[in-house]
Write an enzyme that holds these catalytic residues in place. Sequence first.
Site, PDB file in Angstrom:
ATOM      1  N   ARG A 132       0.807  -1.217   0.000  1.00 42.22           N
ATOM      2  CA  ARG A 132       0.000   0.000   0.000  1.00 42.22           C
ATOM      3  C   ARG A 132       0.845   1.275   0.000  1.00 42.22           C
ATOM      4  O   ARG A 132       0.364   2.334   0.382  1.00 42.22           O
ATOM      5  CB  ARG A 132      -0.974  -0.030   1.184  1.00 42.22           C
ATOM      6  CG  ARG A 132      -1.923  -1.207   1.084  1.00 42.22           C
ATOM      7  CD  ARG A 132      -3.095  -1.165   2.044  1.00 42.22           C
ATOM      8  NE  ARG A 132      -4.018  -2.231   1.709  1.00 42.22           N
ATOM      9  CZ  ARG A 132      -4.257  -3.300   2.475  1.00 42.22           C
ATOM     10  NH1 ARG A 132      -3.653  -3.444   3.634  1.00 42.22           N
ATOM     11  NH2 ARG A 132      -5.100  -4.225   2.093  1.00 42.22           N
ATOM     12  N   GLY A 192      -1.443 -10.104   9.573  1.00 45.12           N
ATOM     13  CA  GLY A 192      -1.379 -11.535   9.897  1.00 45.12           C
ATOM     14  C   GLY A 192      -2.480 -11.975  10.834  1.00 45.12           C
ATOM     15  O   GLY A 192      -2.370 -13.028  11.465  1.00 45.12           O
ATOM     16  N   GLY A 193      -3.533 -11.188  10.911  1.00 44.84           N
ATOM     17  CA  GLY A 193      -4.611 -11.487  11.843  1.00 44.84           C
ATOM     18  C   GLY A 193      -5.298 -12.815  11.573  1.00 44.84           C
ATOM     19  O   GLY A 193      -5.894 -13.401  12.475  1.00 44.84           O
ATOM     20  N   ASP A 302     -15.497 -10.410  11.264  1.00 43.12           N
ATOM     21  CA  ASP A 302     -14.315 -10.043  10.467  1.00 43.12           C
ATOM     22  C   ASP A 302     -14.357  -8.574  10.065  1.00 43.12           C
ATOM     23  O   ASP A 302     -13.841  -8.192   9.020  1.00 43.12           O
ATOM     24  CB  ASP A 302     -14.175 -10.930   9.220  1.00 43.12           C
ATOM     25  CG  ASP A 302     -12.832 -10.729   8.523  1.00 43.12           C
ATOM     26  OD1 ASP A 302     -11.851 -10.409   9.215  1.00 43.12           O
ATOM     27  OD2 ASP A 302     -12.771 -10.845   7.286  1.00 43.12           O
ATOM     28  N   ASP A 304     -12.634  -5.857  10.536  1.00 47.88           N
ATOM     29  CA  ASP A 304     -11.454  -5.061  10.878  1.00 47.88           C
ATOM     30  C   ASP A 304     -11.786  -3.588  10.720  1.00 47.88           C
ATOM     31  O   ASP A 304     -12.379  -3.197   9.712  1.00 47.88           O
ATOM     32  CB  ASP A 304     -10.312  -5.329   9.896  1.00 47.88           C
ATOM     33  CG  ASP A 304      -9.813  -6.754   9.880  1.00 47.88           C
ATOM     34  OD1 ASP A 304      -8.746  -6.985  10.418  1.00 47.88           O
ATOM     35  OD2 ASP A 304     -10.505  -7.620   9.298  1.00 47.88           O
ATOM     36  N   ARG A 329     -15.925  -0.421   9.012  1.00 46.02           N
ATOM     37  CA  ARG A 329     -16.311  -1.644   8.310  1.00 46.02           C
ATOM     38  C   ARG A 329     -17.603  -2.188   8.908  1.00 46.02           C
ATOM     39  O   ARG A 329     -18.357  -2.901   8.238  1.00 46.02           O
ATOM     40  CB  ARG A 329     -15.175  -2.668   8.435  1.00 46.02           C
ATOM     41  CG  ARG A 329     -15.329  -3.874   7.546  1.00 46.02           C
ATOM     42  CD  ARG A 329     -13.977  -4.409   7.161  1.00 46.02           C
ATOM     43  NE  ARG A 329     -13.954  -5.840   6.917  1.00 46.02           N
ATOM     44  CZ  ARG A 329     -12.864  -6.533   6.619  1.00 46.02           C
ATOM     45  NH1 ARG A 329     -11.696  -5.892   6.538  1.00 46.02           N
ATOM     46  NH2 ARG A 329     -12.893  -7.829   6.396  1.00 46.02           N
ATOM     47  N   TRP A 474     -14.377  -0.780  -4.786  1.00 44.54           N
ATOM     48  CA  TRP A 474     -13.099  -0.898  -4.063  1.00 44.54           C
ATOM     49  C   TRP A 474     -12.198   0.279  -4.409  1.00 44.54           C
ATOM     50  O   TRP A 474     -10.998   0.094  -4.616  1.00 44.54           O
ATOM     51  CB  TRP A 474     -12.421  -2.225  -4.416  1.00 44.54           C
ATOM     52  CG  TRP A 474     -13.082  -3.391  -3.771  1.00 44.54           C
ATOM     53  CD1 TRP A 474     -14.161  -4.079  -4.213  1.00 44.54           C
ATOM     54  CD2 TRP A 474     -12.731  -3.996  -2.517  1.00 44.54           C
ATOM     55  NE1 TRP A 474     -14.498  -5.069  -3.333  1.00 44.54           N
ATOM     56  CE2 TRP A 474     -13.638  -5.046  -2.291  1.00 44.54           C
ATOM     57  CE3 TRP A 474     -11.729  -3.750  -1.560  1.00 44.54           C
ATOM     58  CZ2 TRP A 474     -13.581  -5.847  -1.146  1.00 44.54           C
ATOM     59  CZ3 TRP A 474     -11.664  -4.552  -0.444  1.00 44.54           C
ATOM     60  CH2 TRP A 474     -12.593  -5.588  -0.236  1.00 44.54           C
TER      61      TRP A 474
END
Lengths: 572, 197
Positions: A132, A192-193, A302, A304, A329, A474
């Site tokens: 990113r 890495g969640g 989920d 996040d 989210r 997106w």
Amino acid sequence: MHRFASLLLGLALALPAGAADAPAPYAAVTAERLAAPADGDWLMYRRTYDSWGYSPLDQITADNVAELEPLWTFSTGVDEGHQAPPIVNDGVMFISTPRNQVIAIDARSGNELWRYRRELPADLFQLHPTNRGVALYGERVYLATVDAHLVALDARTGAVDFDIEVDDYLRGYYMTLAPLAVEGKILVGMSGGEFGIRGYIQAFDAASGESLWKTYMVPGPGEPGFETWSEAAWKRGGVPVWVTGSYDPATRLSYWGTGNAGPWLADQRPGDNLYSTSVVALDIDSGAIRAHHQYHWNDSWDWDEVSAPLLIDFERNGEVVKGLVHAGRDGYLWRLARGANDIRFVDARPYVKQNVFTAIDPESGRPEYDPTRIPRTGTRTEFCPSIWGGKDWPPEAYSPQTGYLYVPANDNLCSALTGAKAKYRPGELFIGVTFDTLEVFPTEAARDHIGELQAWDMKTGEKVWTTDFKSHLWGPVLATGGGLVFAGGTNDRYFRAFDARSGKILWQQRTNSGVTGVPVSYSVDGRQYVAVLSGWGVDAQRKQDYLNKARGTDVRVPQGGVLWVFGLPDAP
Amino acid sequence: MSDSPARAAGAPTCALRRRLLQGGAALALAPLARHAGAADVPADKQAPQVGDLLAFPSWENDGRPLTAGDLELHAEPLLAYPLDAASGTLRERSRLNQILVLRFAEDELAADTRALAADGVLATSGICTHTACGITGWDDAALHLVCPCHQSTFDPRHHGTRVSGPAPRSLPLLPIRREGEHFVVAGDFTSAVGANT
């Protein structure tokens, strides 16, 4: 904890485009320039520390944007999700790509200056094959890699100045975000969640690479918040940090969004699970958490809350609130107040259809949940919005010209999760849900549209316009001083310009792939440019796959990264 | 013959060649996988070597060697790594060394697959050939391995053939033989391990 890896040999190559070319002059990036960038520069992920994603350049306007045309393009040579903003310093552009390339380009001509290619481990498992963006400081370019290294490159040549192993990729640690350069430090956050990591933010000295502090997003024994975890859960509790934080120089506090706790199923880790799905305010000198606000507790969807909040001062009840604004989210638009030692709830309202929250405490902002909408182990549970939420990682933008916040939203989508007991294996998925049982389904209203570019007036707190798209969206958002908003993000591969006041589409260009890159604007020698990476992949691709499955369609978005640079034809 | 660093990738070392020849099987002379052991690769990252034992990971059963008694017919596969018994090195610092161990009746296995197995016990790569996800799913009705990331499925009884999903090719198998109650690597993976190859 970190180790200096061997430089260059066997690890990476920086290839100058022309061996005989002497490095061009380069304007060193200082703390002062980062705090107050020239209008024509884009020196960091969202251009400014307040994360507005706003360029004051105004040569390209609502009146002339219809004439905008591609000036040059540049193929990156790799597939997958291109999500980085082109970072531009005084006419030198740096783009980063999946597989951790960094390419320096003359921002006017499009000539390649140098390229860094990273040799990634053959056994690396990339759940999110993307990057990113880079950070700039001094005469260096900083890259956080998918094998969990921090790399400093010479901005003039691409040579590796240092390469630090931040963590062990074999245990599921990796990085996708653009580092944050602030006050001589380079801050990174760990992804890495989904792999049973324990997330953190770490600061390094920009010059030496020395670790200065490391703050876990899951508190350890004796630390505040540890009581919100069970003994079995905290060491593998997730709470990754996916996206670059904001920074308030007045308080020396940096604000970061945090990911969900792991495994995904809430009943496998009882408690509020601080500091998951939160905003945390870190003292940049010590790394201490000075304040936090948890958007929703004990996440099971989920959701996040990856994006850092925008620092926007807004009026409320006749007073100016020094604010933090975040399109969650979880489908709620959150407005908070930032202080030197606290974060206070102001208000929150759904910006897409959400059927989980039944109430929000007017003082604390703590939501209450419909218990039938909480995914649990051993059952199937439906909820809205989908696991990708009202908005995933693509950043909002704010224009001080209009006072509007621009949100790339997704509505009319829901999910179902069927929970299973998660079994830990280092470096492998640890979520308690198999992707074959994950469901994403459109509601009846999705026949009309899913994607929405929304504009919210921060003075009134009301939504002022929405532009709908059949496709899911997106598209990271850019706002400019020319009264424009730019975004791509739809599966039809278009990149578009909108009237910032009305949302009307004023211009569009079909590109090679889907545009999930962060658009920017910059100027060189008096000419304004708009630049964006087109390259579909990662979760945009996954979501399309699930939509195809739900609808019985076969919509395919071609992959392959290309940088597009636009300008007006008769500009200087 | 020396183990020069300039040796072509995949060429066997002297010691390895000796072990292969001692193994005697035609399989032992099959091309080595790309990540085969080399002098400059740490022992715990080297690919399975002929003679290595199949062992649990260090975080399960203290990394001891698998025994026949650990394996039940048609049960969910066990995760194993190669263990150099002489040095005690468990080669678990490479994800490419993840091995799934399954037990079938011998007559359930296709002929070419049976030749790679030991008394119906079969070893496959645990890394999907699509995007290198770790394979953790087991369809106990179809007896197929399932990748959790994109649902590619593989039939271990028929040479690891891809049954469905986006994986571009079969799952590599690892030839093994039985020594007492243990299982020993008898050759190299039947094809390159991992994705994009």
